[in-house]
Design a protein around this motif. Structure first.
Motif, PDB file in Angstrom:
ATOM      1  N   ASN A  32       2.580  -2.362  -1.197  1.00 57.34           N
ATOM      2  CA  ASN A  32       3.182  -1.237  -1.890  1.00 57.34           C
ATOM      3  C   ASN A  32       2.034  -0.356  -2.379  1.00 57.34           C
ATOM      4  OD1 ASN A  32       3.874   0.041  -4.653  1.00 57.34           O
ATOM      5  ND2 ASN A  32       5.872  -0.336  -3.747  1.00 57.34           N
ATOM      6  N   GLU A  33       2.029   0.896  -1.963  1.00 57.91           N
ATOM      7  CA  GLU A  33       0.875   1.760  -2.220  1.00 57.91           C
ATOM      8  C   GLU A  33       0.606   1.952  -3.710  1.00 57.91           C
ATOM      9  OE1 GLU A  33      -0.651   6.304  -1.220  1.00 57.91           O
ATOM     10  OE2 GLU A  33       0.997   5.430  -0.084  1.00 57.91           O
ATOM     11  N   SER A  34       1.653   2.195  -4.498  1.00 53.43           N
ATOM     12  CA  SER A  34       1.456   2.456  -5.926  1.00 53.43           C
ATOM     13  C   SER A  34       0.904   1.227  -6.641  1.00 53.43           C
ATOM     14  CB  SER A  34       2.778   2.886  -6.568  1.00 53.43           C
ATOM     15  OG  SER A  34       3.217   4.101  -6.027  1.00 53.43           O
ATOM     16  N   ARG A  35       1.447   0.056  -6.314  1.00 54.01           N
ATOM     17  CA  ARG A  35       0.971  -1.162  -6.987  1.00 54.01           C
ATOM     18  C   ARG A  35      -0.448  -1.517  -6.545  1.00 54.01           C
ATOM     19  NH1 ARG A  35       6.829  -3.611  -6.968  1.00 54.01           N
ATOM     20  NH2 ARG A  35       7.389  -3.142  -9.115  1.00 54.01           N
ATOM     21  N   LEU A  36      -0.747  -1.273  -5.273  1.00 53.17           N
ATOM     22  CA  LEU A  36      -2.094  -1.544  -4.799  1.00 53.17           C
ATOM     23  C   LEU A  36      -3.085  -0.582  -5.453  1.00 53.17           C
ATOM     24  CD1 LEU A  36      -3.756  -3.334  -2.976  1.00 53.17           C
ATOM     25  CD2 LEU A  36      -3.300  -1.767  -1.078  1.00 53.17           C
ATOM     26  N   THR A 266       6.048   1.371  -9.773  1.00 56.53           N
ATOM     27  CA  THR A 266       5.625   2.281  -8.721  1.00 56.53           C
ATOM     28  C   THR A 266       5.759   3.715  -9.224  1.00 56.53           C
ATOM     29  OG1 THR A 266       7.831   2.532  -7.755  1.00 56.53           O
ATOM     30  CG2 THR A 266       6.489   0.666  -6.983  1.00 56.53           C
ATOM     31  N   SER A 267       5.165   4.652  -8.502  1.00 56.43           N
ATOM     32  CA  SER A 267       5.297   6.061  -8.884  1.00 56.43           C
ATOM     33  C   SER A 267       6.753   6.490  -8.850  1.00 56.43           C
ATOM     34  CB  SER A 267       4.461   6.944  -7.955  1.00 56.43           C
ATOM     35  OG  SER A 267       4.858   6.777  -6.606  1.00 56.43           O
ATOM     36  N   ALA A 272      11.618   8.192 -11.678  1.00 54.48           N
ATOM     37  CA  ALA A 272      13.064   8.039 -11.873  1.00 54.48           C
ATOM     38  C   ALA A 272      13.379   7.653 -13.311  1.00 54.48           C
ATOM     39  CB  ALA A 272      13.613   6.983 -10.908  1.00 54.48           C
ATOM     40  N   PHE A 273      12.533   6.802 -13.885  1.00 56.35           N
ATOM     41  CA  PHE A 273      12.752   6.366 -15.258  1.00 56.35           C
ATOM     42  C   PHE A 273      12.617   7.532 -16.224  1.00 56.35           C
ATOM     43  CE2 PHE A 273      10.999   4.749 -19.282  1.00 56.35           C
ATOM     44  CZ  PHE A 273      11.985   3.859 -19.650  1.00 56.35           C
TER      45      PHE A 273
END
Length: 281
Positions: A32-36, A266-267, A272-273
């Motif tokens: 997952n790009e954001s978590r990485l 994630t982004s 969304a939040f």
């Protein structure tokens, strides 16, 4: 993910060391790009903080990427103070930190270790002594036929109205990343609950994103201050949590109605939040 983390971390690194990056363009991993990005950013910021400011010429942070038949290996090495041998077995434990009191919660490496493990990878220290530290992050190599997928650009569908948002978090990686993800809004950051309260005494915000567990003053203390001094703004505070709770924080979340988001996010999850909890939504 590595490019983004490097760009964000530059502000932390440039006064302390020369940054050298040796990428491997052909390597694809299942991730997952954001978590990485969050993992890379945390490791880079930790490397920078291990090096005293003011001697850039004699210090270096080096990032090198290699691959074998099954895995991609990312090594982040610094010329900092190193991690004492007797504490190395504990660095991935929650709330354990080698930093000075008040400088960190001890959750950064714990969260990174869990993220990498959930991706099927490993995160380990391959060297740490008085000449510096090397972390190695290994991830499963994706097939050459794999197709990268990105979520649709979330910003195109976001509201046109921007908000003033205060981010209170002792993790430098979060304070660097969130303003970039919420570029549509005006974002101010505070590195502690105490600094956050000082800012709130002088300014007004539409939303307050506050880490729940921090040294010195916690997010719960910030909440109690707002409840006592600025009760009309109580509904504007929302919490971020690394997923490790004390009895006090568990009891606290059970009694308040404020929203909270779990880190790492994630982004897309953060956007969304924030769109869900922003005023008027």
């Amino acid at each position: 993910a590595l490019d983004l983390a490097v760009r964000i971390a530059q502000s932390q690194i440039r006064a302390r060391a020369t940054l050298v990056v040796e990428p491997l363009d052909s390597a694809l991993v299942w991730s997952n790009e954001s978590r990485l990005t969050q993992v890379f950013l945390n490791l880079l910021v930790n490397a920078a903080q291990a090096i005293p400011a003011g001697d850039v010429e004699h210090n270096e942070i080096k990032v090198s990427v290699s691959a074998d038949a099954e895995r991609v290996h990312i090594v982040i090495a610094d010329t900092g103070c190193g991690i004492p041998a007797h504490v190395l077995p504990r660095i991935f434990e929650p709330f354990f930190t080698t930093k000075d009191p008040g400088s960190g919660t001890g959750l950064g490496l714990y969260i990174c270790h869990n993220i990498v493990r959930d991706m099927g990878g490993t995160l380990r220290v391959v060297r740490s002594d008085t000449t510096g530290t090397e972390f190695c992050l290994s991830l499963p190599l994706a097939p050459a036929t794999a197709v990268t997928q990105r979520a649709p650009a979330a910003r195109e569908e976001r509201p046109t109205k921007s908000n003033r948002i205060l981010v209170i978090d002792d993790e430098a990686a979060i304070r660097s990343l969130v303003p970039k993800l919420l570029a549509h809004d005006e974002v101010v950051t505070a590195d502690s609950g105490r600094q956050g309260i000082a800012i709130l005494n002088a300014e007004t915000f539409d939303l307050i994103l506050c880490d729940l567990i921090m040294p010195d003053l916690t997010g719960m203390d910030v909440y109690e201050y707002i409840e006592r001094e600025r009760p009309k703004e109580l509904g504007r505070i929302v919490f971020m949590s690394g997923g490790v709770f004390t009895k006090r924080s568990n009891d606290f979340l059970a009694t308040v109605t404020n929203s909270w988001i779990q880190k790492p996010f994630t982004s897309e999850e953060l956007l969304a939040f924030v769109d869900r909890v922003r005023p008027g939504s």
